[in-house]
Design a protein around this motif. Structure first.
Motif, mmCIF file in Angstrom:
data_model
loop_
_atom_site.group_PDB
_atom_site.id
_atom_site.type_symbol
_atom_site.label_atom_id
_atom_site.label_comp_id
_atom_site.label_asym_id
_atom_site.label_seq_id
_atom_site.Cartn_x
_atom_site.Cartn_y
_atom_site.Cartn_z
ATOM 1 N N ILE A 1 39.610 -27.342 -3.001
ATOM 2 C CA ILE A 1 39.692 -27.381 -1.536
ATOM 3 C C ILE A 1 40.877 -26.571 -1.039
ATOM 4 C CG2 ILE A 1 39.977 -28.899 0.459
ATOM 5 C CD1 ILE A 1 38.417 -31.015 -1.012
ATOM 6 N N ASN A 2 42.065 -26.797 -1.599
ATOM 7 C CA ASN A 2 43.255 -26.022 -1.277
ATOM 8 C C ASN A 2 43.513 -26.001 0.234
ATOM 9 O OD1 ASN A 2 45.513 -24.477 -1.804
ATOM 10 N ND2 ASN A 2 44.391 -22.535 -1.823
ATOM 11 N N ASP A 3 43.743 -27.185 0.785
ATOM 12 C CA ASP A 3 43.961 -27.337 2.223
ATOM 13 C C ASP A 3 45.289 -28.066 2.452
ATOM 14 O OD1 ASP A 3 43.780 -27.564 4.940
ATOM 15 O OD2 ASP A 3 42.152 -29.036 4.937
ATOM 16 N N PRO A 4 46.426 -27.383 2.328
ATOM 17 C CA PRO A 4 47.719 -28.063 2.466
ATOM 18 C C PRO A 4 47.961 -28.631 3.856
ATOM 19 C CG PRO A 4 48.027 -25.682 2.363
ATOM 20 C CD PRO A 4 46.593 -25.941 2.038
ATOM 21 N N THR A 5 47.334 -28.069 4.890
ATOM 22 C CA THR A 5 47.536 -28.591 6.237
ATOM 23 C C THR A 5 47.002 -30.022 6.347
ATOM 24 O OG1 THR A 5 47.369 -26.362 7.158
ATOM 25 C CG2 THR A 5 47.080 -28.192 8.679
ATOM 26 N N THR A 6 45.850 -30.279 5.747
ATOM 27 C CA THR A 6 45.328 -31.642 5.729
ATOM 28 C C THR A 6 46.267 -32.566 4.959
ATOM 29 O OG1 THR A 6 43.037 -30.939 5.939
ATOM 30 C CG2 THR A 6 43.424 -33.087 4.933
ATOM 31 N N ALA A 7 46.807 -32.077 3.855
ATOM 32 C CA ALA A 7 47.759 -32.885 3.089
ATOM 33 C C ALA A 7 48.985 -33.215 3.928
ATOM 34 C CB ALA A 7 48.168 -32.147 1.817
ATOM 35 N N ARG B 1 42.983 -34.842 -2.548
ATOM 36 C CA ARG B 1 41.793 -33.996 -2.506
ATOM 37 C C ARG B 1 42.084 -32.696 -1.755
ATOM 38 N NH1 ARG B 1 35.732 -36.136 -2.035
ATOM 39 N NH2 ARG B 1 36.618 -37.204 -3.838
ATOM 40 N N ALA B 2 42.875 -32.767 -0.713
ATOM 41 C CA ALA B 2 43.215 -31.547 0.022
ATOM 42 C C ALA B 2 44.037 -30.588 -0.827
ATOM 43 C CB ALA B 2 43.983 -31.903 1.293
ATOM 44 N N LEU B 3 44.846 -31.115 -1.746
ATOM 45 C CA LEU B 3 45.686 -30.269 -2.596
ATOM 46 C C LEU B 3 44.982 -29.813 -3.863
ATOM 47 C CD1 LEU B 3 49.082 -32.182 -2.294
ATOM 48 C CD2 LEU B 3 48.517 -29.949 -1.325
ATOM 49 N N ALA C 1 51.999 -31.409 -5.198
ATOM 50 C CA ALA C 1 52.490 -30.612 -4.071
ATOM 51 C C ALA C 1 53.513 -29.570 -4.472
ATOM 52 C CB ALA C 1 53.101 -31.534 -3.014
ATOM 53 N N ALA C 2 53.904 -29.533 -5.751
ATOM 54 C CA ALA C 2 54.993 -28.633 -6.145
ATOM 55 C C ALA C 2 54.685 -27.174 -5.838
ATOM 56 C CB ALA C 2 55.286 -28.812 -7.636
ATOM 57 N N GLY C 3 53.430 -26.775 -5.921
ATOM 58 C CA GLY C 3 53.072 -25.384 -5.660
ATOM 59 C C GLY C 3 52.716 -25.089 -4.222
ATOM 60 N N SER C 4 52.905 -26.039 -3.318
ATOM 61 C CA SER C 4 52.570 -25.847 -1.909
ATOM 62 C C SER C 4 53.823 -26.055 -1.059
ATOM 63 C CB SER C 4 51.471 -26.833 -1.479
ATOM 64 O OG SER C 4 51.187 -26.698 -0.105
ATOM 65 N N PRO C 5 54.496 -24.985 -0.669
ATOM 66 C CA PRO C 5 55.734 -25.132 0.119
ATOM 67 C C PRO C 5 55.531 -25.914 1.407
ATOM 68 C CG PRO C 5 55.468 -22.873 -0.647
ATOM 69 C CD PRO C 5 54.194 -23.582 -0.960
ATOM 70 N N GLN C 6 54.369 -25.781 2.021
ATOM 71 C CA GLN C 6 54.125 -26.497 3.274
ATOM 72 C C GLN C 6 54.240 -28.005 3.060
ATOM 73 O OE1 GLN C 6 50.366 -25.589 5.063
ATOM 74 N NE2 GLN C 6 50.651 -26.962 6.786
ATOM 75 N N VAL C 7 53.718 -28.498 1.967
ATOM 76 C CA VAL C 7 53.721 -29.935 1.707
ATOM 77 C C VAL C 7 55.100 -30.384 1.228
ATOM 78 C CG1 VAL C 7 52.602 -31.812 0.459
ATOM 79 C CG2 VAL C 7 51.272 -29.822 1.159
#
Length: 443
Positions: free
Chosen positions: A320-326, A314-316, A381-387
Motif C-alpha cells: 500500500i505504501n501510504d504514509p499519510t494514512t499512517a 497496513r498503510a506502511l 516506520a523507520a523508512g518513512s520520514p513522514q511517520v
C-alpha cells in the motif's frame, strides 16, 4: 504502587450506573433494529386500521355517504401508489444491500477487517434497512385492508389513514436513503473511519469508573475460591459489572476478574478469584460474563488502539505504501494516549452502595498502552520520514502531558525510534530530516 480506577460511593450523590452489556450486544447485531421495526409497524397498522374503521362508522352513523364516496375514490387512487411501492421496495432494498456489501468489502480490504464493526454499528445503516423493511411490510398489510365493494352504503372500512401512513413511510425511506449514501461514502474515507474508531475509544474511557483521590486497592489476601470459565472458548467481550457487584455483596465476598477484557479464554481456565468466603453458586454468576468470537468496544480499553495500529501498519506495508494514512492513525493514537496521560490505570475497583469494594477488574496499564500504540508502528516506520517525524512530535507532546512516573516508556520508544532511523538512513542529512519532530509529518 498500582494506579487504580475506582467507583466512588457518594452518600449524598447518585452512584454511577454501569452500562448494560445487553444494549451493547444489540448494537453489535444487525437483526434487532429491522425486526423491531417490522414488529412496530404491525402495531401502528393495527392502530391506523382502527382509526379508519372508526371514521367509516362515524360517517355512516351521520349518513354522510357523499363524503364516504369521496374517501373511497381517494383510497382507490392511493391503492395504485401503494401497490407500486410494494413492488418496488424490495428492489430498492436489494440496491441498498449491494451498496453495503461493496462498501464493507472495500473498507475491510483497504483499512482492516475489524472496521466492518463500524458498518454493523452504524445507526443510519440500521435505520435505513429498518424503515425500508417496515415500509414493505406496511404496504402488504394496507393492500389487505382494501374492501372489495365500492358501495359507500356497504363498505366496512376505507384505508385512508393507512394510505397516508404508507406515503409518509415512503417519504421517510427516500430521506433515509440519501442520508445512508452520504454516511456510507464517509465511512469509505479513511479519515472518517479513523475518527469513528477514536470516538468509540473515547466512549470506553468515559464509561470507566471515576478515579477517587488517593484510593488504593484493598488488601485482598489469598483467594479463598475460584470460579472457572464454563461454556465455549472465545474472547472475553465484557462483564456485567452491576450483577457481579450485587452477587458479591449478597454473599459477602470480593470478586476479582482474572483475565482482562479482550483476553481469549477457554473452558476450565480460572475466570474469577473469590476473596473472603466461598464461591457464589454457578446460577448467580450465569450470564455475568460474555464470550464471543471477536473483541468489542464496550469495555475493551485497548481495542480501538489496536485498530488504529492495524490501519497504520497496513498503510506502511510495501503493498500500500501510504504514509499519510499512517500519520492520521498516529494522530489519533497520540490523542487517545493524551486523554489517559494523567488518568489512573491498571485496575478498576467497583464498590457497592455501602462503599465496600466488591469487584476488582484489571485494565491495561500505561506502559502496555504506550507499547501497543507505538511498538509495531515504530518498527515499520523507520523508512518513512513522514511517520517518524510525526511519531517524535507525538512522543514529545505526551512527555509534556504525563507526570514523571510515566515518562519511561515514552523515552524508550523515542530512543528506539532514533536508533531505527539511524540504522535505516545511511546519510546524515536524511537522518537529521527524519528525526526532526513535526506534527504534520512532512507539512
Amino acid at each position: 504502587m498500582s494506579d487504580v480506577w475506582v467507583t466512588q460511593s457518594r452518600a449524598a450523590g447518585r452512584r454511577p450506573r454501569a452500562l448494560s452489556p445487553l444494549r451493547e450486544h444489540l448494537r453489535d447485531t444487525f437483526w434487532f433494529a429491522p425486526t423491531a421495526a417490522m414488529a412496530g409497524v404491525i402495531v401502528v397498522w393495527l392502530a391506523a386500521q382502527a382509526l379508519d374503521t372508526a371514521l367509516v362508522d362515524a360517517l355512516r352513523e351521520d349518513g354522510d355517504y357523499a363524503t364516504l364516496d369521496e374517501l373511497l375514490r381517494f383510497a382507490q387512487d392511493a391503492k395504485a401508489v401503494v401497490s407500486a411501492v410494494g413492488s418496488a421496495m424490495m428492489t430498492f432494498i436489494g440496491v441498498v444491500f449491494s451498496i453495503s456489501l461493496v462498501a464493507v468489502q472495500m473498507a475491510s480490504g483497504q483499512f482492516t477487517p475489524r472496521v466492518v464493526r463500524l458498518f454493523v454499528r452504524s445507526r443510519i445503516t440500521k435505520a435505513t434497512f429498518a424503515v425500508f423493511l417496515a415500509t414493505f411490510v406496511l404496504t402488504l398489510l394496507v393492500l389487505t385492508a382494501y374492501d372489495t365493494t365500492d358501495d359507500p352504503r356497504t363498505v366496512t372500512t376505507v384505508p385512508l389513514v393507512q394510505s397516508v401512513l404508507t406515503l409518509g413511510m415512503v417519504a421517510l425511506s427516500l430521506l433515509l436513503f440519501v442520508l445512508y449514501v452520504n454516511a456510507t461514502l464517509r465511512l469509505m474515507r479513511i479519515s472518517h473511519v479513523i475518527a469513528r474508531i477514536a470516538a468509540e475509544s473515547f466512549r470506553v474511557i468515559a464509561s470507566m469508573p471515576a478515579p477517587a483521590e488517593g484510593a488504593r486497592p484493598p488488601g485482598l489476601g489469598s483467594a479463598t475460591a475460584w470460579v472457572a470459565h464454563e461454556g465455549r472458548a472465545g474472547v472475553l467481550r465484557d462483564v456485567h459489572i452491576a450483577r457481579l457487584v450485587r452477587v458479591a455483596r449478597k454473599h459477602g465476598v470480593v470478586l476479582r476478574l482474572i483475565p482482562r477484557i479482550g483476553d481469549f479464554v477457554v473452558p476450565g481456565t480460572p475466570l474469577l478469584a473469590v476473596h473472603g468466603g466461598a464461591a457464589p453458586p454457578a446460577g448467580a454468576l450465569r450470564g455475568a460474563t460474555s464470550v464471543g468470537v471477536e473483541r468489542t468496544y464496550h469495555q475493551d480499553l485497548g481495542f480501538g488502539l489496536r485498530q488504529l495500529c492495524d490501519i497504520a501498519l497496513r498503510a506502511l506495508s510495501p503493498a500500500i505504501n501510504d504514509p499519510t494514512t499512517a500519520v492520521q492513525a498516529v494522530d489519533r493514537i497520540v490523542e487517545f494516549l493524551a486523554a489517559l496521560a494523567r488518568h489512573p490505570l491498571d485496575a478498576a475497583l467497583h464498590r457497592d452502595r455501602a462503599g465496600a469494594v466488591r469487584l476488582v477488574q484489571p485494565v491495561p496499564g500505561w506502559t502496555e498502552l504506550v507499547d501497543l500504540g507505538f511498538s509495531e508502528v515504530r518498527g515499520c516506520a523507520a523508512g518513512s520520514p513522514q511517520v517518524t517525524r510525526r511519531m517524535l512530535a507525538g512522543l514529545d507532546d505526551l512527555l509534556l502531558l504525563t507526570h514523571a512516573g510515566r515518562g519511561e516508556p515514552l523515552l524508550r520508544h523515542r530512543a528506539l525510534l532514533r536508533l531505527a532511523v539511524e540504522e535505516s538512513a545511511p546519510h546524515a542529512a536524511d537522518r537529521a530530516f527524519a528525526l526532526r519532530p513535526d506534527r504534520q509529518g512532512i507539512g
